[in-house]
Design a protein around this motif. Sequence first.
Motif, PDB file in Angstrom:
ATOM      1  N   ASP A  81     -32.043 -26.355 -21.440  1.00 46.81           N
ATOM      2  CA  ASP A  81     -32.743 -25.086 -21.254  1.00 46.81           C
ATOM      3  C   ASP A  81     -34.238 -25.283 -21.027  1.00 46.81           C
ATOM      4  OD1 ASP A  81     -33.324 -25.954 -23.790  1.00 46.81           O
ATOM      5  OD2 ASP A  81     -33.100 -24.000 -24.758  1.00 46.81           O
ATOM      6  N   GLU A  82     -34.667 -26.532 -20.855  1.00 48.24           N
ATOM      7  CA  GLU A  82     -36.082 -26.813 -20.585  1.00 48.24           C
ATOM      8  C   GLU A  82     -36.238 -27.654 -19.322  1.00 48.24           C
ATOM      9  OE1 GLU A  82     -38.039 -28.399 -23.996  1.00 48.24           O
ATOM     10  OE2 GLU A  82     -37.676 -26.612 -25.229  1.00 48.24           O
ATOM     11  N   ALA A  83     -35.340 -27.453 -18.373  1.00 47.68           N
ATOM     12  CA  ALA A  83     -35.510 -28.097 -17.067  1.00 47.68           C
ATOM     13  C   ALA A  83     -36.856 -27.680 -16.504  1.00 47.68           C
ATOM     14  CB  ALA A  83     -34.379 -27.674 -16.133  1.00 47.68           C
ATOM     15  N   PHE A  84     -37.452 -28.538 -15.699  1.00 49.67           N
ATOM     16  CA  PHE A  84     -38.813 -28.257 -15.240  1.00 49.67           C
ATOM     17  C   PHE A  84     -39.002 -28.724 -13.806  1.00 49.67           C
ATOM     18  CE2 PHE A  84     -38.771 -32.430 -17.243  1.00 49.67           C
ATOM     19  CZ  PHE A  84     -39.500 -33.235 -16.367  1.00 49.67           C
ATOM     20  N   PHE A  85     -40.015 -28.157 -13.156  1.00 48.87           N
ATOM     21  CA  PHE A  85     -40.411 -28.602 -11.832  1.00 48.87           C
ATOM     22  C   PHE A  85     -41.392 -29.756 -11.960  1.00 48.87           C
ATOM     23  CE2 PHE A  85     -39.349 -24.203 -10.247  1.00 48.87           C
ATOM     24  CZ  PHE A  85     -38.336 -24.623  -9.386  1.00 48.87           C
ATOM     25  N   ALA A  86     -41.268 -30.717 -11.042  1.00 48.43           N
ATOM     26  CA  ALA A  86     -42.205 -31.838 -10.985  1.00 48.43           C
ATOM     27  C   ALA A  86     -42.433 -32.213  -9.531  1.00 48.43           C
ATOM     28  CB  ALA A  86     -41.652 -33.036 -11.756  1.00 48.43           C
ATOM     29  N   ILE A  97     -39.402 -30.914  -7.024  1.00 49.17           N
ATOM     30  CA  ILE A  97     -37.979 -30.902  -7.343  1.00 49.17           C
ATOM     31  C   ILE A  97     -37.802 -30.323  -8.740  1.00 49.17           C
ATOM     32  CG2 ILE A  97     -37.588 -32.974  -5.944  1.00 49.17           C
ATOM     33  CD1 ILE A  97     -36.967 -34.378  -8.715  1.00 49.17           C
ATOM     34  N   ALA A  98     -36.582 -29.962  -9.066  1.00 43.82           N
ATOM     35  CA  ALA A  98     -36.234 -29.562 -10.428  1.00 43.82           C
ATOM     36  C   ALA A  98     -35.687 -30.777 -11.168  1.00 43.82           C
ATOM     37  CB  ALA A  98     -35.197 -28.446 -10.410  1.00 43.82           C
ATOM     38  N   VAL A  99     -36.236 -31.038 -12.346  1.00 44.02           N
ATOM     39  CA  VAL A  99     -35.752 -32.131 -13.194  1.00 44.02           C
ATOM     40  C   VAL A  99     -34.883 -31.511 -14.285  1.00 44.02           C
ATOM     41  CG1 VAL A  99     -36.394 -34.031 -14.718  1.00 44.02           C
ATOM     42  CG2 VAL A  99     -37.832 -33.482 -12.733  1.00 44.02           C
ATOM     43  N   GLU A 100     -33.617 -31.874 -14.290  1.00 42.31           N
ATOM     44  CA  GLU A 100     -32.648 -31.316 -15.232  1.00 42.31           C
ATOM     45  C   GLU A 100     -31.629 -32.399 -15.584  1.00 42.31           C
ATOM     46  OE1 GLU A 100     -30.548 -28.085 -13.351  1.00 42.31           O
ATOM     47  OE2 GLU A 100     -30.587 -29.084 -11.416  1.00 42.31           O
ATOM     48  N   PRO A 101     -30.812 -32.204 -16.623  1.00 43.84           N
ATOM     49  CA  PRO A 101     -29.846 -33.231 -16.998  1.00 43.84           C
ATOM     50  C   PRO A 101     -28.856 -33.529 -15.880  1.00 43.84           C
ATOM     51  CG  PRO A 101     -30.091 -31.608 -18.754  1.00 43.84           C
ATOM     52  CD  PRO A 101     -30.797 -31.056 -17.556  1.00 43.84           C
ATOM     53  N   PRO A 180     -32.741 -14.584 -13.007  1.00 41.26           N
ATOM     54  CA  PRO A 180     -34.026 -14.094 -13.511  1.00 41.26           C
ATOM     55  C   PRO A 180     -34.643 -14.955 -14.604  1.00 41.26           C
ATOM     56  CG  PRO A 180     -32.249 -12.831 -14.484  1.00 41.26           C
ATOM     57  CD  PRO A 180     -31.616 -13.747 -13.468  1.00 41.26           C
ATOM     58  N   LYS A 181     -33.856 -15.866 -15.170  1.00 41.98           N
ATOM     59  CA  LYS A 181     -34.351 -16.657 -16.299  1.00 41.98           C
ATOM     60  C   LYS A 181     -34.114 -18.147 -16.095  1.00 41.98           C
ATOM     61  CE  LYS A 181     -33.671 -12.974 -19.722  1.00 41.98           C
ATOM     62  NZ  LYS A 181     -35.088 -12.801 -20.115  1.00 41.98           N
ATOM     63  N   ASN A 182     -34.230 -18.601 -14.847  1.00 45.19           N
ATOM     64  CA  ASN A 182     -34.121 -20.038 -14.616  1.00 45.19           C
ATOM     65  C   ASN A 182     -35.021 -20.446 -13.454  1.00 45.19           C
ATOM     66  OD1 ASN A 182     -32.690 -19.716 -12.107  1.00 45.19           O
ATOM     67  ND2 ASN A 182     -30.781 -19.443 -13.257  1.00 45.19           N
ATOM     68  N   GLU A 211     -40.303 -12.035 -17.843  1.00 43.98           N
ATOM     69  CA  GLU A 211     -41.359 -12.836 -18.471  1.00 43.98           C
ATOM     70  C   GLU A 211     -41.141 -14.332 -18.256  1.00 43.98           C
ATOM     71  OE1 GLU A 211     -41.993 -11.928 -22.534  1.00 43.98           O
ATOM     72  OE2 GLU A 211     -42.650  -9.866 -22.178  1.00 43.98           O
ATOM     73  N   TYR A 212     -39.885 -14.733 -18.142  1.00 41.42           N
ATOM     74  CA  TYR A 212     -39.606 -16.147 -17.870  1.00 41.42           C
ATOM     75  C   TYR A 212     -40.293 -16.578 -16.583  1.00 41.42           C
ATOM     76  CZ  TYR A 212     -37.046 -20.462 -16.962  1.00 41.42           C
ATOM     77  OH  TYR A 212     -36.729 -21.773 -16.708  1.00 41.42           O
ATOM     78  N   ILE A 213     -40.245 -15.730 -15.564  1.00 44.55           N
ATOM     79  CA  ILE A 213     -40.891 -16.033 -14.287  1.00 44.55           C
ATOM     80  C   ILE A 213     -42.405 -15.967 -14.439  1.00 44.55           C
ATOM     81  CG2 ILE A 213     -41.065 -15.392 -11.857  1.00 44.55           C
ATOM     82  CD1 ILE A 213     -38.218 -16.164 -12.634  1.00 44.55           C
ATOM     83  N   VAL A 214     -42.880 -14.872 -15.032  1.00 45.65           N
ATOM     84  CA  VAL A 214     -44.327 -14.622 -15.143  1.00 45.65           C
ATOM     85  C   VAL A 214     -45.030 -15.742 -15.899  1.00 45.65           C
ATOM     86  CG1 VAL A 214     -46.059 -13.040 -16.077  1.00 45.65           C
ATOM     87  CG2 VAL A 214     -43.985 -12.128 -15.015  1.00 45.65           C
ATOM     88  N   ASN A 215     -44.408 -16.234 -16.968  1.00 45.12           N
ATOM     89  CA  ASN A 215     -45.040 -17.236 -17.828  1.00 45.12           C
ATOM     90  C   ASN A 215     -44.590 -18.656 -17.539  1.00 45.12           C
ATOM     91  OD1 ASN A 215     -46.381 -15.156 -19.257  1.00 45.12           O
ATOM     92  ND2 ASN A 215     -44.556 -14.821 -20.523  1.00 45.12           N
ATOM     93  N   SER A 216     -43.897 -18.871 -16.439  1.00 47.97           N
ATOM     94  CA  SER A 216     -43.387 -20.199 -16.116  1.00 47.97           C
ATOM     95  C   SER A 216     -44.539 -21.159 -15.797  1.00 47.97           C
ATOM     96  CB  SER A 216     -42.442 -20.132 -14.916  1.00 47.97           C
ATOM     97  OG  SER A 216     -43.152 -19.723 -13.754  1.00 47.97           O
ATOM     98  N   PRO A 217     -44.362 -22.456 -16.034  1.00 47.72           N
ATOM     99  CA  PRO A 217     -45.402 -23.431 -15.701  1.00 47.72           C
ATOM    100  C   PRO A 217     -45.813 -23.396 -14.233  1.00 47.72           C
ATOM    101  CG  PRO A 217     -43.794 -24.424 -17.176  1.00 47.72           C
ATOM    102  CD  PRO A 217     -43.249 -23.083 -16.791  1.00 47.72           C
ATOM    103  N   LEU A 218     -44.858 -23.102 -13.330  1.00 46.16           N
ATOM    104  CA  LEU A 218     -45.210 -23.056 -11.910  1.00 46.16           C
ATOM    105  C   LEU A 218     -46.176 -21.907 -11.631  1.00 46.16           C
ATOM    106  CD1 LEU A 218     -44.888 -24.212  -9.106  1.00 46.16           C
ATOM    107  CD2 LEU A 218     -42.846 -22.793  -8.798  1.00 46.16           C
ATOM    108  N   MET A 219     -45.942 -20.745 -12.236  1.00 42.89           N
ATOM    109  CA  MET A 219     -46.859 -19.629 -12.041  1.00 42.89           C
ATOM    110  C   MET A 219     -48.205 -19.902 -12.702  1.00 42.89           C
ATOM    111  SD  MET A 219     -45.482 -17.584 -10.017  1.00 42.89           S
ATOM    112  CE  MET A 219     -43.852 -17.275  -9.344  1.00 42.89           C
TER     113      MET A 219
END
Length: 234
Positions: A81-86, A97-101, A180-182, A211-219
């Motif tokens: 649940d903490e996949a991230f863009f890098a 890209i998205a870094v995920e398991p 909406p939340k990924n 809020e997931y979108i608004v507060n995302s690291p990418l934003m």
Amino acid sequence: MKKLFLALVALLALVSCNRQKPYTITGTFDIPDSLNLGDTIIAREPLDGTYVYMLELDGEPIDSALVLNETFSFSGNVKADEAFFAYIACDYSYGIIAVEPGDYSINIGEQVLAYGSPTNDAINDFDASTAEIEEEIGLRLQAAVEAAGGYPGDSILMPFYIEFGEKYDALIDSVYNANPKNLVGVYVINIKTAEAQSVDDLDMMLEDYDEYIVNSPLMEARRQYLIANESDLR
């Protein structure tokens, strides 16, 4: 007893969500042996012995991989649940890209393409759908120009641009509503808000999103970029 059982189930679910899971990303290249730099053609330097970098959105290093036999790999652990863009960057290209398991792949060419994981594949599907819209409308637009024997005038061209905007917005809204939340949702809304010229512009465009979108690291990275470059963007 039933309450105790339900509590144990909830605890196990929480532990499962918080457990880090491994990822292995295998990379290859699709870079030609010669490169065009303006009017000059130069030979590409050997890839072996160089490095490919995984970077945070602010440019801070996460990992690096030595290229051997024109391949490379990254490995690590991340919570599902903490996949991230890098950013993935090398001497010839960079991209996000998205870094995920999981075990999946990257190909570095003119673009950086990740595939074989749920988030990256969903992003690729969105990009492919966008390309289909562009091609379909582009072909009809070209036919209208050819039929007119040149520039046909704004009254002929404008409906094509309006149609493209409507179809593109509908595609983005459809993908967002399903995500909406990924990170897939973050990706498409990042594109939809690309015209923001200031933090105020961006935050106004984001008012209707989760809020997931608004507060995302990418934003947040977008906000920092806009703050640093606002005078140049105006």
